[in-house]
Design an enzyme around this catalytic site. Structure first.
Site, short mmCIF file in Angstrom:
data_model
loop_
_atom_site.label_atom_id
_atom_site.label_comp_id
_atom_site.label_asym_id
_atom_site.label_seq_id
_atom_site.Cartn_x
_atom_site.Cartn_y
_atom_site.Cartn_z
N GLU A 88 0.84 -1.21 0.00
CA GLU A 88 0.00 0.00 0.00
C GLU A 88 0.87 1.26 0.00
OE1 GLU A 88 -3.62 0.26 2.50
OE2 GLU A 88 -2.88 2.24 3.07
N GLN A 121 10.04 34.91 -13.20
CA GLN A 121 10.83 33.76 -12.73
C GLN A 121 10.18 33.08 -11.52
OE1 GLN A 121 14.90 34.22 -11.09
NE2 GLN A 121 15.54 33.23 -12.98
N ARG A 160 -2.34 33.55 -18.69
CA ARG A 160 -2.75 34.64 -17.80
C ARG A 160 -1.71 35.75 -17.88
NH1 ARG A 160 -6.59 37.49 -15.07
NH2 ARG A 160 -5.84 38.20 -13.03
#
Ligand SMILES: Cc1cc2nc3c(=O)[nH]c(=O)nc-3n(C[C@H](O)[C@H](O)[C@H](O)COP(=O)(O)OP(=O)(O)OC[C@H]3O[C@@H](n4cnc5c(N)ncnc54)[C@H](O)[C@@H]3O)c2cc1C
Length: 393
Positions: A255, A292, A281
């Site tokens: 798991e 940056q 955007r």
């Protein structure tokens, strides 16, 4: 230590090709067949995507590790990891992917490894066709990280054990037909006195609490299991008496090592959307990706994700080779869970206020990621384990 072919070869191919055909086939199928159009509402209402679970069973995902003669596909752990990663990438319902991976890697894995022939024949075909859902229950209100401090007991009474106890925070508990329940058969022996039982949730002596509402992975059914004088036939004990720790640690290795495949697949979507946003955007007269601060954030997301994938496939290859993978699995769990949490938060920053809005879905990815810092052992517990395996702490 050497890892024999072919698992090592396939793991290497998976590391080198993020669009490996095995993964892509499942991702394409999931995005066309399992697309939850009303995902925001499902999340808000904590609705389990039962139809998609059945579709996953029909495609052979619930039985991916189960041998063919028991109704499954007998995949090796590396191929299974690729398919889980594809499921996470293609299906936006992270709660479904988590629940499915959890059942495969804990409940099913434990029955496969420790079940008697009769138990396997009675249970696994139903797991494969989706008619049996299984949960794995160790956590209690008073014992989480310290799992072996559990209080649940199983007392032998003729040809039955009588089980009493309270298991909490259990994935799939509200919908599970069967549950593997850990309880003390010999409290004086501490951890070595723990045994595991297959509990039928529709029989007298079992109560399942209502669904627990949670921060993320809200579409994963989640709840408690109360045992009050539940009578388990001796034939329903999983493995020998006192084998609980061995069953738990073995299943937890699979798991821990592999469960983040689905969420790492999901993180690819999150990174892709952040890149798209950074390109389109505009602020201060240029795309925000030109700053940056934003481009480095995206670079960090990519590097974090890539390293977690590499560790995931290395762990899968070790498990496939039958080697002890305790250290690799703990490292995989640690880096992957921290990676998806970091990637989610970084993506939310890139999207600005839009990412904070529920209908945009980035906020759901962040909430879904945070549970990973807790389940299958917290990050602190993974570090304790890693340090112990290195001979310190
Ligand atoms: C989404 C989800 C799904 C889950 N599914 C299941 C399931 O199917 N079955 C199941 O049995 N359980 C399940 N759990 C429960 C999970 O396994 C436990 O929540 C987990 O083991 C932590 O236990 P706890 O919540 O009691 O935290 P605690 O043990 O109370 O820990 C609280 C804090 O203390 C820290 N801490 C505790 N001990 C140590 C230590 N020795 N060293 C350093 N730090 C320590 C922890 O890191 C953590 O920060 C699930 C939990 C979640 C969130």
């Amino acid at each position: 230590m050497t890892v024999p072919v072919p698992s090592a070869e396939l793991a290497l191919a998976a590391m080198l090709d993020a669009d490996h055909p095995v993964k892509t086939a499942v991702a394409d199928w999931a995005s066309s067949e399992l697309d939850p159009v009303d995902m925001v509402e499902r999340d808000r209402a904590s609705t389990f995507f039962a139809e998609a679970w059945k579709a996953c069973a029909a495609r052979g995902l619930t039985g991916m590790l189960v041998p063919e003669h028991l109704g499954g596909r007998g995949l090796d752990p590396v191929t299974a990891t690729l398919e889980l990663e594809g499921l996470g990438k293609g299906c936006r319902d992270n709660g479904l992917g988590f629940a499915l991976a959890s059942q495969i890697l804990s409940f099913t894995d434990a029955i496969l490894r420790f079940g008697s022939d009769t138990q396997r024949q009675q249970i696994l075909p139903g797991v494969c066709d989706g008619s049996i859902v299984g949960a794995f229950c160790i956590t209690e209100p008073g014992s989480g990280s310290d799992a072996y401090a559990m209080e649940a007991t199983a007392v032998l009474d003729g040809d039955h054990y009588v089980l009493d106890g309270h298991k909490t925070h259990i994935t799939l508990a509200p919908v599970a037909d069967l549950a593997i329940v850990f309880a003390k058969t010999n409290p004086a022996a501490g951890a070595w006195g723990i045994s595991a039982f297959i509990v039928h949730t529709d029989r007298p002596g079992v109560t399942r609490t209502e669904l627990h509402e949670k921060m993320g992975l809200r579409t994963t059914p989640f709840g408690d299991l109360l045992l009050d004088g539940y009578r388990a036939p001796v034939a329903d004990r999983l493995g020998p008496e006192g084998a609980g720790v061995s069953i738990f640690t073995t299943s937890m290795e699979a798991e821990r090592g592999l469960i983040f495949a689905t969420q790492l697949g999901a993180a690819e979507r999150v990174i892709d959307e952040a890149i798209e946003r950074a390109r389109t955007r505009e602020a201060f007269g240029q795309p925000i990706g030109g700053f940056q601060a934003v481009s480095h954030r995206i670079a960090d997301m990519k590097v974090t994700h890539e390293l977690a994938r590499l560790q995931l496939y290395k762990t899968a290859a070790r498990i496939d080779a039958g080697e002890t993978a305790t250290l690799d699995a703990a490292m995989s769990k640690l880096v992957a869970s921290e990676a998806i949490a970091d990637i989610g938060l970084a993506a939310a920053r890139v999207h600005g206020a839009r990412g904070y809005m529920t209908d945009h879905e980035v906020e759901r990815e962040v909430r879904d990621a945070l549970g990973g810092l807790v389940y299958s052992g917290t990050s602190d517990i993974q570090k304790n384990l890693i340090a112990r395996l290195l001979g310190v702490g």
